[in-house]
Design a protein around this motif. Structure first.
Motif, short mmCIF file in Angstrom:
data_model
loop_
_atom_site.label_atom_id
_atom_site.label_comp_id
_atom_site.label_asym_id
_atom_site.label_seq_id
_atom_site.Cartn_x
_atom_site.Cartn_y
_atom_site.Cartn_z
N HIS A 166 0.83 -1.21 0.00
CA HIS A 166 0.00 0.00 0.00
C HIS A 166 0.87 1.26 0.00
N TYR A 167 1.88 1.27 0.85
CA TYR A 167 2.73 2.46 0.92
C TYR A 167 3.45 2.69 -0.42
N ARG A 168 3.82 1.60 -1.09
CA ARG A 168 4.52 1.72 -2.37
C ARG A 168 3.60 2.35 -3.43
N ARG A 169 2.30 2.20 -3.27
CA ARG A 169 1.36 2.70 -4.28
C ARG A 169 0.95 4.16 -4.05
N ILE A 170 1.25 4.72 -2.90
CA ILE A 170 0.82 6.10 -2.63
C ILE A 170 1.25 7.06 -3.75
N PRO A 171 2.50 6.98 -4.26
CA PRO A 171 2.89 7.92 -5.32
C PRO A 171 2.10 7.80 -6.62
N GLU A 172 1.30 6.72 -6.77
CA GLU A 172 0.47 6.61 -7.97
C GLU A 172 -0.70 7.59 -7.95
N PRO A 200 8.66 10.25 -8.43
CA PRO A 200 8.10 11.55 -8.06
C PRO A 200 7.09 11.42 -6.93
N THR A 201 7.07 12.37 -6.03
CA THR A 201 6.07 12.43 -4.96
C THR A 201 4.91 13.29 -5.44
N PRO A 202 3.67 12.82 -5.31
CA PRO A 202 2.54 13.65 -5.73
C PRO A 202 2.41 14.88 -4.84
N PRO A 203 1.68 15.91 -5.33
CA PRO A 203 1.47 17.10 -4.49
C PRO A 203 0.81 16.74 -3.16
N VAL A 204 1.24 17.43 -2.11
CA VAL A 204 0.70 17.22 -0.77
C VAL A 204 -0.05 18.48 -0.36
N TYR A 205 -1.31 18.32 0.01
CA TYR A 205 -2.16 19.45 0.41
C TYR A 205 -2.51 19.31 1.89
N CYS A 206 -2.01 20.20 2.72
CA CYS A 206 -2.33 20.20 4.16
C CYS A 206 -3.62 20.98 4.36
N ILE A 207 -4.71 20.29 4.69
CA ILE A 207 -6.04 20.91 4.70
C ILE A 207 -6.67 20.92 6.09
N GLY A 208 -5.91 20.58 7.13
CA GLY A 208 -6.49 20.48 8.47
C GLY A 208 -6.19 21.68 9.34
#
Length: 470
Positions: free
Chosen positions: A201-207, A237-245
């Motif tokens: 699962h962790y390996r798939r996060i960048p997808e 590549p790391t996908p964009p990270v949005y801090c929304i909290g």
């Protein structure tokens, strides 16, 4: 739904009310911006453990309390051979629900995005087949995310098991060194099916096209910078990270339904009460309950304590506790007036926001951490399961928002330790410094969620990406 309706965002929750509630709070953000949203809720088969099977009844209750949010219940999959491990069974059920989720996506006139709970990450394949961009809603800390993104690389480049490393320090980009013993149980032994599943699962996060994280930048600043620099995933590549909290349940009770413990708190001095609660599933042994009681009594300080029946099977729900049998003889009478013991539950958000609450003894579940920092309350960290030990490291070492209850990883946290940490939080100079730090954290949390705050801007950036992806 009309054919000319605006594109819908579909949120896919994992089994269990603890996964559904964060999706409800995220749905409110979309609705506030005028974006149509529906929560797809999986249904557990009849064989599922009680804590997963409860999702259906819980979602009905939650739906009734949130009439503006649309819910769609996916049918239970055919699952003839349940796994004896509850978490693995949940992962199997979520994967097998994929065809029903795909059919639901295809039934909608237009879908702008599928937002997945991390446990639903196998449904990245469903999104791809439906031609819909997929995002992950990560409901724990940015620190946890950074560790998990790097863990597949760590496993590929090292040998041995974390379970054999004791307290040896692990080093991941963007976070404090992590004792191996504080890593989640699921990844301690790479020979297990559980570990294989989670690393997969962790390996798939960048997808994913992007990751929404329930935090705010000030709280996780160093880690967020590392995520955005791409150093947590060395080879992709790391996908964009949005801090929304922080996205947390507001918790305001209807007029006339105020819990009795809040009236009790009204009569206590400001910042004089330690609140003890270990989350919706947190329980401790009978011996540990007695040690906590002795520590609270000997501290001389005021307390509000949520007590649950000790566990015999973590997959079961427990009856209300017999306080007279579980607590030391005469404890309730001796502490009457300066202490209050509640069975099973307390209105946690309201308790933490009450002026009388001065410290929070917590299991370090991320929702509880966010509720504490948003209320400005220092934490006495007593992690129990899942990623809570990681959160403890970040709360204590990175955020400087709490202290550790020593012995949490041993058979017993002693009464002396309970007394010591309660006194530290409520009467020492170190406790005063913690309160000053948390007052700033509370201020920054409010700023992040204000109209022009960092979290609101991040959500606007995410919506902008949605429009580009249609």
């Amino acid at each position: 739904m009309q054919a000319n309706a605006d594109p819908t965002v579909v949120l896919y929750a994992a089994l269990g009310v603890g996964h559904l509630i964060p999706m409800v709070e995220l749905a409110k953000l979309f609705l506030h911006r005028g974006v149509p949203v529906v929560i797809a809720v999986p249904t557990a088969p009849a064989s599922a453990p009680a804590l997963f099977a409860a999702t259906a009844s819980d979602s009905s209750r939650i739906a009734a309390a949130n009439p503006s949010i649309a819910f769609h219940h996916l049918p239970p999959p055919d699952y003839p051979s349940p796994d004896p491990t509850p978490l693995l069974e949940m992962l199997d059920v979520l994967r097998l629900t994929g065809p029903s989720l795909l059919a639901f996506l295809r039934s909608l006139p237009s879908v702008s995005a599928l937002v997945l709970d991390l446990f639903c990450i196998d449904s990245l394949d469903v999104a791809s087949e439906a031609g819909v961009p997929a995002y992950i809603y990560y409901t724990s800390s940015a620190g946890d995310l950074a560790v998990f993104l790097h863990l597949p690389h760590h496993f590929a480049t090292t040998e041995g098991n974390l379970k054999d490393m004791g307290k040896a320090l692990l080093r991941f980009p963007g976070v404090q060194p992590i004792p191996a013993s504080d890593m989640p149980q699921a990844v301690l032994d790479r020979a297990t099916r559980m570990c294989t599943a989670r690393i997969g699962h962790y390996r798939r996060i960048p997808e994913a096209r992007g990751v929404l994280v329930n935090t705010y930048e000030w709280l996780d600043a160093r880690t967020v910078s590392a995520l955005r620099e791409g150093v947590c995933v060395p080879d992709r590549p790391t996908p964009p990270v949005y801090c929304i909290g922080p996205l947390i349940v507001k918790g305001a009770a209807a007029e006339g339904e105020r819990h009795a413990c809040l009236s009790w708190l009204d009569a206590q001095p400001e910042q004089s009460v330690v609140f003890i609660c270990f989350g919706s599933l947190g329980t401790v042994s009978a011996a540990q309950l007695k040690a906590i009681a002795h520590g609270l009594e000997n501290s001389g300080h005021r307390f509000l304590w949520v007590v649950r029946t000790p566990p015999d099977d973590p997959a079961k729900f427990f009856p209300p506790p017999d306080l007279d049998a579980l607590l030391p003889e005469g404890f309730l009478e001796r502490t009457r007036g300066r202490g209050m013991v509640l069975k099973m539950w307390a209105p946690q958000v309201e308790v933490l926001r009450h002026a009388a609450t001065g410290a929070f003894m917590t299991h370090c579940g991320w929702n509880s951490v966010l509720e504490a920092v948003s209320a400005g309350v220092p934490m006495l960290c007593w992690p129990q399961y899942a990623e809570q030990r990681l959160n403890k490291v970040f709360v204590v070492d990175e955020m400087k928002a709490g202290v550790v209850m020593e012995g949490y990883d041993e058979e017993l946290v002693t009464a002396e330790e309970v007394e010591k940490k309660v006194r530290l939080a409520l009467e020492s100079e170190e406790g005063e410094k913690l309160r000053e730090r948390l007052a700033l954290a509370k201020e920054k949390a409010a700023e992040a969620m204000a109209d022009s705050g960092s979290s609101q801007k991040a959500f606007a950036e995410f919506l902008k990406d949605l429009k580009l992806s249609k």
